[in-house]
Design a protein around this motif. Sequence first.
Motif, PDB file in Angstrom:
ATOM      1  N   VAL A   1       0.834  -1.199   0.000  1.00 12.81           N
ATOM      2  CA  VAL A   1       0.000   0.000   0.000  1.00 12.81           C
ATOM      3  C   VAL A   1       0.872   1.253   0.000  1.00 12.81           C
ATOM      4  CG1 VAL A   1      -1.697   1.318   1.329  1.00 12.81           C
ATOM      5  CG2 VAL A   1      -1.931  -1.166   1.108  1.00 12.81           C
ATOM      6  N   TYR A   2       1.911   1.252   0.834  1.00  9.74           N
ATOM      7  CA  TYR A   2       2.799   2.420   0.889  1.00  9.74           C
ATOM      8  C   TYR A   2       3.440   2.677  -0.467  1.00  9.74           C
ATOM      9  CZ  TYR A   2       6.509   5.636   2.181  1.00  9.74           C
ATOM     10  OH  TYR A   2       7.336   6.732   2.240  1.00  9.74           O
ATOM     11  N   ASP A   3       3.953   1.629  -1.118  1.00 13.27           N
ATOM     12  CA  ASP A   3       4.620   1.810  -2.402  1.00 13.27           C
ATOM     13  C   ASP A   3       3.642   2.226  -3.494  1.00 13.27           C
ATOM     14  OD1 ASP A   3       7.175   1.302  -1.487  1.00 13.27           O
ATOM     15  OD2 ASP A   3       7.044  -0.849  -1.852  1.00 13.27           O
ATOM     16  N   ASN A   4       2.403   1.747  -3.420  1.00  8.35           N
ATOM     17  CA  ASN A   4       1.369   2.211  -4.345  1.00  8.35           C
ATOM     18  C   ASN A   4       1.143   3.712  -4.199  1.00  8.35           C
ATOM     19  OD1 ASN A   4      -0.484   0.401  -6.165  1.00  8.35           O
ATOM     20  ND2 ASN A   4       0.056  -0.913  -4.429  1.00  8.35           N
ATOM     21  N   ILE A   5       1.043   4.142  -2.944  1.00  7.19           N
ATOM     22  CA  ILE A   5       0.760   5.546  -2.659  1.00  7.19           C
ATOM     23  C   ILE A   5       1.932   6.435  -3.068  1.00  7.19           C
ATOM     24  CG2 ILE A   5       0.398   7.191  -0.773  1.00  7.19           C
ATOM     25  CD1 ILE A   5      -1.166   4.870   0.623  1.00  7.19           C
TER      26      ILE A   5
ATOM     27  N   LEU B   1       2.804  11.417   3.824  1.00  8.40           N
ATOM     28  CA  LEU B   1       2.052  10.208   3.526  1.00  8.40           C
ATOM     29  C   LEU B   1       1.473   9.591   4.798  1.00  8.40           C
ATOM     30  CD1 LEU B   1       4.217   8.440   0.786  1.00  8.40           C
ATOM     31  CD2 LEU B   1       2.299  10.011   0.515  1.00  8.40           C
ATOM     32  N   ALA B   2       2.261   9.593   5.866  1.00  6.75           N
ATOM     33  CA  ALA B   2       1.772   9.043   7.133  1.00  6.75           C
ATOM     34  C   ALA B   2       0.612   9.873   7.680  1.00  6.75           C
ATOM     35  CB  ALA B   2       2.913   8.984   8.143  1.00  6.75           C
ATOM     36  N   ARG B   3       0.717  11.180   7.556  1.00  6.79           N
ATOM     37  CA  ARG B   3      -0.344  12.061   8.047  1.00  6.79           C
ATOM     38  C   ARG B   3      -1.649  11.842   7.285  1.00  6.79           C
ATOM     39  NH1 ARG B   3       2.143  16.294   7.267  1.00  6.79           N
ATOM     40  NH2 ARG B   3       1.152  17.086   5.392  1.00  6.79           N
ATOM     41  N   LEU B   4      -1.551  11.774   5.953  1.00  9.52           N
ATOM     42  CA  LEU B   4      -2.741  11.544   5.146  1.00  9.52           C
ATOM     43  C   LEU B   4      -3.307  10.150   5.399  1.00  9.52           C
ATOM     44  CD1 LEU B   4      -1.664  13.122   1.725  1.00  9.52           C
ATOM     45  CD2 LEU B   4      -3.288  14.059   3.388  1.00  9.52           C
ATOM     46  N   ALA B   5      -2.425   9.166   5.556  1.00  8.36           N
ATOM     47  CA  ALA B   5      -2.885   7.801   5.813  1.00  8.36           C
ATOM     48  C   ALA B   5      -3.648   7.728   7.132  1.00  8.36           C
ATOM     49  CB  ALA B   5      -1.698   6.847   5.828  1.00  8.36           C
ATOM     50  N   ALA B   6      -3.149   8.416   8.145  1.00  4.29           N
ATOM     51  CA  ALA B   6      -3.838   8.423   9.439  1.00  4.29           C
ATOM     52  C   ALA B   6      -5.214   9.069   9.308  1.00  4.29           C
ATOM     53  CB  ALA B   6      -2.994   9.166  10.469  1.00  4.29           C
ATOM     54  N   ARG B   7      -5.279  10.119   8.526  1.00  2.98           N
ATOM     55  CA  ARG B   7      -6.556  10.816   8.366  1.00  2.98           C
ATOM     56  C   ARG B   7      -7.585   9.940   7.663  1.00  2.98           C
ATOM     57  NH1 ARG B   7      -7.267  17.065   6.562  1.00  2.98           N
ATOM     58  NH2 ARG B   7      -9.540  17.111   6.636  1.00  2.98           N
ATOM     59  N   LEU B   8      -7.113   9.086   6.753  1.00  2.18           N
ATOM     60  CA  LEU B   8      -8.015   8.207   6.021  1.00  2.18           C
ATOM     61  C   LEU B   8      -8.182   6.842   6.683  1.00  2.18           C
ATOM     62  CD1 LEU B   8      -6.956   9.027   2.362  1.00  2.18           C
ATOM     63  CD2 LEU B   8      -9.213   9.371   3.356  1.00  2.18           C
ATOM     64  N   GLY B   9      -7.639   6.692   7.874  1.00  2.00           N
ATOM     65  CA  GLY B   9      -7.787   5.438   8.583  1.00  2.00           C
ATOM     66  C   GLY B   9      -6.951   4.309   8.018  1.00  2.00           C
ATOM     67  N   LEU B  10      -5.824   4.645   7.386  1.00  2.00           N
ATOM     68  CA  LEU B  10      -4.975   3.637   6.744  1.00  2.00           C
ATOM     69  C   LEU B  10      -3.594   3.525   7.390  1.00  2.00           C
ATOM     70  CD1 LEU B  10      -5.750   4.476   2.998  1.00  2.00           C
ATOM     71  CD2 LEU B  10      -6.563   2.485   4.270  1.00  2.00           C
ATOM     72  N   ARG B  11      -3.395   4.148   8.511  1.00  9.04           N
ATOM     73  CA  ARG B  11      -2.067   4.190   9.129  1.00  9.04           C
ATOM     74  C   ARG B  11      -1.507   2.790   9.363  1.00  9.04           C
ATOM     75  NH1 ARG B  11      -1.897   7.594  14.425  1.00  9.04           N
ATOM     76  NH2 ARG B  11      -3.468   6.011  14.970  1.00  9.04           N
ATOM     77  N   ASP B  12      -2.358   1.844   9.759  1.00  7.73           N
ATOM     78  CA  ASP B  12      -1.888   0.498  10.054  1.00  7.73           C
ATOM     79  C   ASP B  12      -1.918  -0.423   8.828  1.00  7.73           C
ATOM     80  OD1 ASP B  12      -1.552   1.214  12.719  1.00  7.73           O
ATOM     81  OD2 ASP B  12      -3.631   0.694  13.216  1.00  7.73           O
ATOM     82  N   CYS B  13      -2.215   0.160   7.658  1.00  3.64           N
ATOM     83  CA  CYS B  13      -2.344  -0.653   6.442  1.00  3.64           C
ATOM     84  C   CYS B  13      -1.209  -0.431   5.459  1.00  3.64           C
ATOM     85  CB  CYS B  13      -3.665  -0.332   5.727  1.00  3.64           C
ATOM     86  SG  CYS B  13      -5.148  -0.648   6.703  1.00  3.64           S
ATOM     87  N   LEU B  14      -0.305   0.494   5.745  1.00  5.11           N
ATOM     88  CA  LEU B  14       0.684   0.888   4.755  1.00  5.11           C
ATOM     89  C   LEU B  14       1.623  -0.249   4.359  1.00  5.11           C
ATOM     90  CD1 LEU B  14       1.610   4.484   5.995  1.00  5.11           C
ATOM     91  CD2 LEU B  14       0.067   3.825   4.142  1.00  5.11           C
ATOM     92  N   GLY B  15       1.911  -1.161   5.284  1.00  2.48           N
ATOM     93  CA  GLY B  15       2.818  -2.255   4.972  1.00  2.48           C
ATOM     94  C   GLY B  15       2.140  -3.468   4.357  1.00  2.48           C
TER      95      GLY B  15
ATOM     96  N   ARG C   1      -9.204  -0.366   0.106  1.00  2.00           N
ATOM     97  CA  ARG C   1      -8.522  -0.223  -1.186  1.00  2.00           C
ATOM     98  C   ARG C   1      -8.929   1.072  -1.869  1.00  2.00           C
ATOM     99  NH1 ARG C   1      -9.385  -5.937  -1.635  1.00  2.00           N
ATOM    100  NH2 ARG C   1     -11.189  -5.671  -3.009  1.00  2.00           N
ATOM    101  N   GLN C   2     -10.200   1.427  -1.752  1.00  2.00           N
ATOM    102  CA  GLN C   2     -10.654   2.661  -2.387  1.00  2.00           C
ATOM    103  C   GLN C   2     -10.046   3.883  -1.689  1.00  2.00           C
ATOM    104  OE1 GLN C   2     -12.134   2.030  -5.069  1.00  2.00           O
ATOM    105  NE2 GLN C   2     -12.516   4.105  -5.783  1.00  2.00           N
ATOM    106  N   ARG C   3      -9.932   3.821  -0.357  1.00  2.00           N
ATOM    107  CA  ARG C   3      -9.300   4.916   0.376  1.00  2.00           C
ATOM    108  C   ARG C   3      -7.824   5.019   0.029  1.00  2.00           C
ATOM    109  NH1 ARG C   3     -12.026   6.818   5.132  1.00  2.00           N
ATOM    110  NH2 ARG C   3     -14.124   5.967   5.209  1.00  2.00           N
TER     111      ARG C   3
END
Length: 254
Positions: free
Chosen positions: A120-124, A140-154, A165-167
């Motif tokens: 997910v991180y490399d996609n972003i 990227l971490a800040r935006l991921a946290a805002r979208l509820g994806l902080r724990d999904c990046l890896g 996936r849509q987020r």
Amino acid sequence: MHAREPGTAMIRLEGASKLRVQGDSAFELLVPAFAVAPGELVAVVGPSGCGKSTLLDMLALVMEPTTMARFEFDVGGPGEGALDVRALWERADEAALAALRRDHLGYVLQTGGLLSFLSVYDNIALPGRIQGRADDAERLARLAARLGLRDCLGRMPSALSIGQRQRAAILRALAHRPRLVLADEPTAAVDKARARSIIDDMEALARDEAVAVVVVTHDLDLLAGRADRSYTFELTRVSEQRTRALCRRVEAWP
């Protein structure tokens, strides 16, 4: 919400048309005037086959209009005026068009369009890397946290839910600081509650980043009352083989 003054438009398309012919059938889209300003959420609403995707492809600079009186893109550079996209098409300057797409556009597909072999991180991070930029990990971490994806990046995309996936696709579209984000039915694969949440996130992030966002949808209720500008289509059957669609601005939905 109120639309910005016309003079601040980032994208301005006027007097445009696109004729598409397949066998004996022909479809013509007419766009008298289309505009979107920084920070605006613009809704493009209509049923399947009305010309929504054709309009989006023209705005994405991947489909050349058949005719156009004016097509400008103000990228907001210091001391720069609006770029004449019409002139770029007329002289077939694919390098300049590709640079505009790469540097200033973000695109959200119906299905997310994440690359299955990248995390997910490399996609972003991919759009920024294509530009030759170093990863802005903090952003990227800040935006991921805002979208509820902080724990999904890896994780890999296959390990995410449809909504996640849509987020992630929305985050990828915003990560490289584009001027314009185009979203083609971004909520088609999720339920109503998740769809509203996704639109909330897109709207908030776009306004905070002063990004222009164009959302194509068949679901009027999803964007009614929150879009700064709205467009729809009037279909006319010119003949058995020819259909014409007129894209027009809607001042207020009934």
